[in-house]
Structure formats: structure tokens, C-alpha cells
Design an enzyme around this catalytic site. Structure first.
Site, mmCIF file in Angstrom:
data_model
loop_
_atom_site.group_PDB
_atom_site.id
_atom_site.type_symbol
_atom_site.label_atom_id
_atom_site.label_comp_id
_atom_site.label_asym_id
_atom_site.label_seq_id
_atom_site.Cartn_x
_atom_site.Cartn_y
_atom_site.Cartn_z
ATOM 1 C CE LYS A 201 -2.958 3.134 0.567
ATOM 2 N NZ LYS A 201 -4.043 3.527 -0.269
ATOM 3 C CB CYS A 255 -2.774 9.220 0.054
ATOM 4 S SG CYS A 255 -4.457 9.090 0.652
HETATM 5 N N1 SAJ Z 1 -0.838 15.319 -8.709
HETATM 6 C C1 SAJ Z 1 0.108 15.944 -9.494
HETATM 7 N N2 SAJ Z 1 0.398 15.410 -10.703
HETATM 8 C C2 SAJ Z 1 -0.193 14.278 -11.172
HETATM 9 C C3 SAJ Z 1 -1.155 13.627 -10.369
HETATM 10 C C4 SAJ Z 1 -1.453 14.180 -9.124
HETATM 11 O O1 SAJ Z 1 0.681 16.982 -9.115
HETATM 12 O O2 SAJ Z 1 0.109 13.846 -12.289
HETATM 13 C C5 SAJ Z 1 -1.182 15.865 -7.382
HETATM 14 C C6 SAJ Z 1 -2.662 16.193 -7.200
HETATM 15 O O3 SAJ Z 1 -2.985 17.455 -7.723
HETATM 16 C C7 SAJ Z 1 -2.807 16.105 -5.697
HETATM 17 C C8 SAJ Z 1 -1.838 14.997 -5.322
HETATM 18 O O4 SAJ Z 1 -0.944 14.866 -6.419
HETATM 19 O O5 SAJ Z 1 -2.402 17.314 -5.092
HETATM 20 C C9 SAJ Z 1 -2.478 13.650 -5.032
HETATM 21 O O6 SAJ Z 1 -3.519 13.403 -5.945
HETATM 22 P P1 SAJ Z 1 -3.771 11.977 -6.645
HETATM 23 O O7 SAJ Z 1 -4.962 12.120 -7.500
HETATM 24 O O8 SAJ Z 1 -2.526 11.498 -7.285
HETATM 25 O O9 SAJ Z 1 -3.986 10.968 -5.432
HETATM 26 P P2 SAJ Z 1 -4.976 10.928 -4.150
HETATM 27 O O10 SAJ Z 1 -4.196 11.399 -2.972
HETATM 28 O O11 SAJ Z 1 -6.268 11.574 -4.403
HETATM 29 O O12 SAJ Z 1 -5.202 9.348 -4.037
HETATM 30 C C10 SAJ Z 1 -4.085 8.476 -3.927
HETATM 31 C C11 SAJ Z 1 -4.259 7.328 -4.947
HETATM 32 N N3 SAJ Z 1 -3.017 6.557 -5.035
HETATM 33 C C12 SAJ Z 1 -2.450 6.240 -6.210
HETATM 34 O O13 SAJ Z 1 -2.891 6.589 -7.283
HETATM 35 C C13 SAJ Z 1 -1.226 5.379 -6.160
HETATM 36 C C14 SAJ Z 1 -5.440 6.445 -4.524
HETATM 37 O O14 SAJ Z 1 -5.532 5.329 -5.401
HETATM 38 C C15 SAJ Z 1 -5.250 5.962 -3.073
HETATM 39 O O15 SAJ Z 1 -6.356 5.172 -2.651
HETATM 40 C C16 SAJ Z 1 -5.166 7.185 -2.191
HETATM 41 O O16 SAJ Z 1 -4.025 7.965 -2.591
HETATM 42 C C17 SAJ Z 1 -5.027 6.726 -0.749
HETATM 43 O O17 SAJ Z 1 -5.999 6.881 0.023
HETATM 44 O O18 SAJ Z 1 -4.000 6.139 -0.397
#
Ligand code: SAJ
Length: 404
Positions: A201, A255
Site C-alpha cells: 500500500k 496520501c
Molecule cells: N498530482 C500531481 N500530478 C499528477 C497527479 C497528481 O501533481 O500527475 C497531485 C494532485 O494534484 C494532488 C496529489 O498529487 O495534489 C495527489 O492526488 P492523486 O490524484 O494522485 O492521489 P490521491 O491522494 O487523491 O489518491 C491516492 C491514490 N493513489 C495512487 O494513485 C497510487 C489512490 O488510489 C489511493 O487510494 C489514495 O491515494 C489513498 O488513500 O492512499
């Protein structure tokens, strides 16, 4: 009966899914106000598809309470904050929930921890509690770790279709839990041991954090030479084995900016790549501040009140502000003794910050420079409203805007 402990962003949708799939479910939370809201058939946060799921779960008989139930199946989805000082997980909510479960559970109960925990949390903190309670593992109680993987913004879809991991001491326990999750989960469910499930995880979120950090570092390199990072990433991603993520103003949420610290905290000498990636992501709000200063200077704007920040949530189309890049930016400003800029966010129906403007038209009237921190659909649908403004676009939405 399944007792879901903790009705937050993960526990609530999971409990609703289980109930509408026909399981008998009671959701427990120690927050009385939250329980009251749910009992009054009102949701506590917004998420596509959640309302319909809520209705269906209520019709299937889900119950909400602040009391732990006496049953033989628990799913614990309580928060696992991390200690910012020593970069380690704070397991206090998991410990408190486990203790309460042990007080009321039936013999042979399944205790499923869904909360994200750092590797070996169950060994270090949960197993000793069972011993202390005079119980025997795999007789009185069966331990399972089944971390969630759902993405806020598409939780309901992902609850149904994502594959899942179930880590258990005994294959029989894993199988029983798999059967319950299979009532709503159509993805593949992989069974393994608890340590592997814990590690997997955290590794998933660390992988994403590192990949975002790479995109963010490229932004800094491109800025140095006045190149367009988005064009570079677009072309590089046409290579069949390259898939760079999107750079942005920082990484927020509970996360991606948090979980990698669990590894750094536990393995400080083995995690130089991970800790550097975290530092790069944490430095992005600072870069936004530098770009704002540059734009103000270039346009001879000296009044900081002319700067408006669009977006306070941690990413687009969610109403969650935890660890958001905008909050990180304000924190950095406070460190320099400056008042934070004005901010507007269409996803927030209530004022959470002093400097928050609730009216979009007034926000625009008051701001000569608009900094786009979050690419909400509201913004994409209203791009023409930004005409005539100086824009710092951190997400490459608008062609003739300043970029990071
Ligand atoms: N972000 C970027 N660039 C990207 C993608 C995201 O800067 O290309 C930023 C977003 O704007 C945000 C942050 O990263 O600020 C996190 O956003 P996210 O959409 O990547 O992830 P979370 O935090 O909403 O959800 C993540 C997910 N993990 C993965 O994709 C590996 C989700 O599947 C998990 O269930 C969740 O964390 C969790 O609860 O662990």
C-alpha cells in the site's frame, strides 16, 4: 453483521457499498455530530455517485451509531496521521479502535484494518494489544490488513472495479474476508501476508509521489532554460515506455505527501530517492511564490492585495483541503511574516479561511493576478471569465498565461 469503525472518506463509502450489496452493516464513529448528520440522512462530504449509494444503503438497512457493536466482523477505517517531527506514523486511532473492538467482539472475530499503516504497524502495535487482552491470534481473533486504493473523485467506481489486496495470517481468514469484499468488488482480490500488504500500500503511493516529483523537477529545469515543460512531457510520453505524470503547484491530500514519509521514517538510510522526491514536491509552493513575485515585478504591481488564488482543495473537483498545495503556500507565506493572499474555491460551500472570498465575481473584481492552483471543472467551464487578467496557470490550461 459487519461493524465499520470510522466513517470518514474511506469508511463511509465502504460501509455504504457493503450495505447496498446486501450485507448487514453498522457504521460506528466517535464523532457524535457526524453520526447525527448521517442518521438524518445527510452526507458529510461530496463525491460523485455517493448520494445514490447512500440512498440505496439506507434502503438496505444500514445503521449509524457511536457505539462499537458486539459482532464477529470489523473493518477499521480510522485516520492514521503522521508525526511531522519524527516522520513516523501515529497509530493512536488504530490502537484505540482495536482496544474497543477487543472489549466487545465475539470469539473468532475477524479484525480487518483498512487504514493505511506503515509496514509492521500490525506487528508493533496491534498484536501486543491482543496479547494484553488475554486473547489468542487465530483462535479468538483473526487479523487482516486490507488497504483501500480508491481515488477521491472516482471513489464509487473504483470501489467496484479496482483490484484489492488482502493480507492475513491464515488463508482461511483471507478467504472469509475476500468473500465479503467480493459482494461489491468486481476487481481481482489478491491474498498475501500482512507485512506484504502493509508494504504494498505504501509503495503504491510512494511510486506516484516519486513520479510526480520527477515531473516537478523537470518543471524547474525547463524554467531555468525557458522551455515548455508540458510540450517536453507530451512529446516524451509518445515514447512507448515513457509515461511522465503532470507537474503542478505541489502535492496534497492525505496520501501521496504522507505515506512515503512512513518509509523514510522507518528506513532513513535506505530512502534517499524517496526523501528527495518528497522535498521536491514540498518545494513547489515556494516556486509558485517566486513566480508570483516575478509576475508582479514584470507588471509593476506592488499591491499584494491584487493577487487572488483560485483553488484551495488538494486537487480538482473534491472538497477536501488536507495538505493542499494552497495551504502549503500560505504556510510558507506566514513563515515570511506576510498575510496570505485572497483565495476562492467553488467546491467549498463554507468559509474555512479568513482570507477566503465566497463570491467568484467579487474575487475576480478584486484580483488583477489570478493564480490557478486547482483545475476544477468550474474553472474549465468559465475560462472566458478570466479574460483581461494576468494569470499564473500551474496546470497548463490556458495558452497565453504565465506558467510555472
Ligand atoms: N498530482 C500531481 N500530478 C499528477 C497527479 C497528481 O501533481 O500527475 C497531485 C494532485 O494534484 C494532488 C496529489 O498529487 O495534489 C495527489 O492526488 P492523486 O490524484 O494522485 O492521489 P490521491 O491522494 O487523491 O489518491 C491516492 C491514490 N493513489 C495512487 O494513485 C497510487 C489512490 O488510489 C489511493 O487510494 C489514495 O491515494 C489513498 O488513500 O492512499
Amino acid at each position: 453483521m459487519i461493524n465499520v469503525i470510522g466513517l470518514g472518506y474511506i469508511g463511509l463509502p465502504t460501509a455504504l457499498m457493503l450495505a447496498s450489496a446486501g450485507n448487514e452493516v453498522v457504521g460506528t464513529d466517535y464523532n457524535d455530530a457526524l453520526v447525527e448528520t448521517l442518521k438524518n440522512n445527510k452526507l458529510t462530504f461530496e463525491e460523485p455517485g455517493l448520494e445514490d449509494l447512500f440512498t440505496s444503503a439506507i434502503n438496505s438497512g444500514i445503521k449509524f451509531t457511536n457505539e462499537y457493536q458486539s459482532t464477529d466482523f470489523y473493518i477499521v477505517t480510522v485516520p492514521t496521521p503522521y508525526d511531522k517531527e519524527d516522520k513516523k506514523i501515529d497509530p493512536s486511532y488504530v490502537i484505540a479502535a482495536t482496544k474497543k473492538v477487543l472489549e466487545v467482539c465475539k470469539k473468532g472475530t475477524l479484525l480487518v484494518i483498512e487504514s493505511t499503516i506503515s509496514p509492521s504497524t500490525i506487528d508493533k502495535f496491534v498484536r501486543p494489544l491482543i496479547k494484553e487482552a488475554g486473547m489468542t491470534i487465530d483462535e479468538d481473533i483473526f487479523l487482516v490488513h486490507a488497504p483501500e486504493r480508491i481515488l477521491p473523485g472516482q471513489m464509487i467506481k473504483e470501489l467496484k472495479h479496482n483490484s484489492r489486496t488482502i493480507g492475513a495470517d491464515s488463508p482461511e481468514a483471507a478467504q472469509k474476508v475476500k468473500e465479503v469484499y467480493s459482494t461489491f468488488c468486481e476487481g481481482e482480490i489478491v491474498c498475501t501476508d500482512i507485512r506484504t500488504a502493509e508494504m504494498t500500500k505504501v509503495v503504491e503511493n510512494t511510486y506516484r509521489g516519486i513520479n510526480i516529483a520527477f515531473a516537478n523537477e523537470l518543471t524547474k529545469i525547463a524554467r531555468h532554460d525557458n522551455l515548455d515543460v508540458h510540450e517536453i512531457i507530451k512529446i516524451a510520453n509518445m515514447h512507448p515506455r515513457v509515461n511522465i505524470l503532470s507537474p503542478g503547484p505541489g502535492v496534497g491530500g492525505h496520501c501521496i505527501p504522507v505515506d512515503p514519509w512512513f518509509l523514510v521514517g522507518d528506513y532513513p538510510r535506505l530512502t534517499s530517492l524517496i526523501s528527495t522526491a518528497l522535498e521536491i514536491n514540498e518545494s513547489m509552493p515556494e516556486m509558485v511564490l517566486e513566480r508570483i513575485s516575478y509576475i508582479m515585478k514584470e507588471n509593476s504591481i506592488t499591491d499584494r492585495n491584487k493577487v487572488g488564488i483560485y483553488g484551495l482543495t488538494y486537487k480538482s473537483d473534491v472538497d477536501d483541503i488536507r495538505e493542499s498545495p494552497t495551504l502549503q503556500l500560505f504556510e510558507k507565506m506566514e513563515a515570511h511574516f506576510a498575510e496570505p493572499f485572497r483565495v476562492f474555491d467553488p467546491m467549498l460551500k463554507e468559509k474555512v479561511l479568513e482570507n477566503q472570498q465566497m463570491d467568484y465575481t467579487r474575487f475576480l473584481e478584486e484580483s488583477d493576478i489570478v493564480v490557478l492552483m486547482v483545475e476544477h471543472s468550474h474553472l474549465k467551464d468559465n475560462l472566458s471569465s478570466l479574460e483581461g487578467k494576468l494569470i499564473l496557470d500551474t496546470h497548463n490550461l490556458i495558452e497565453n498565461a504565465y506558467k510555472l
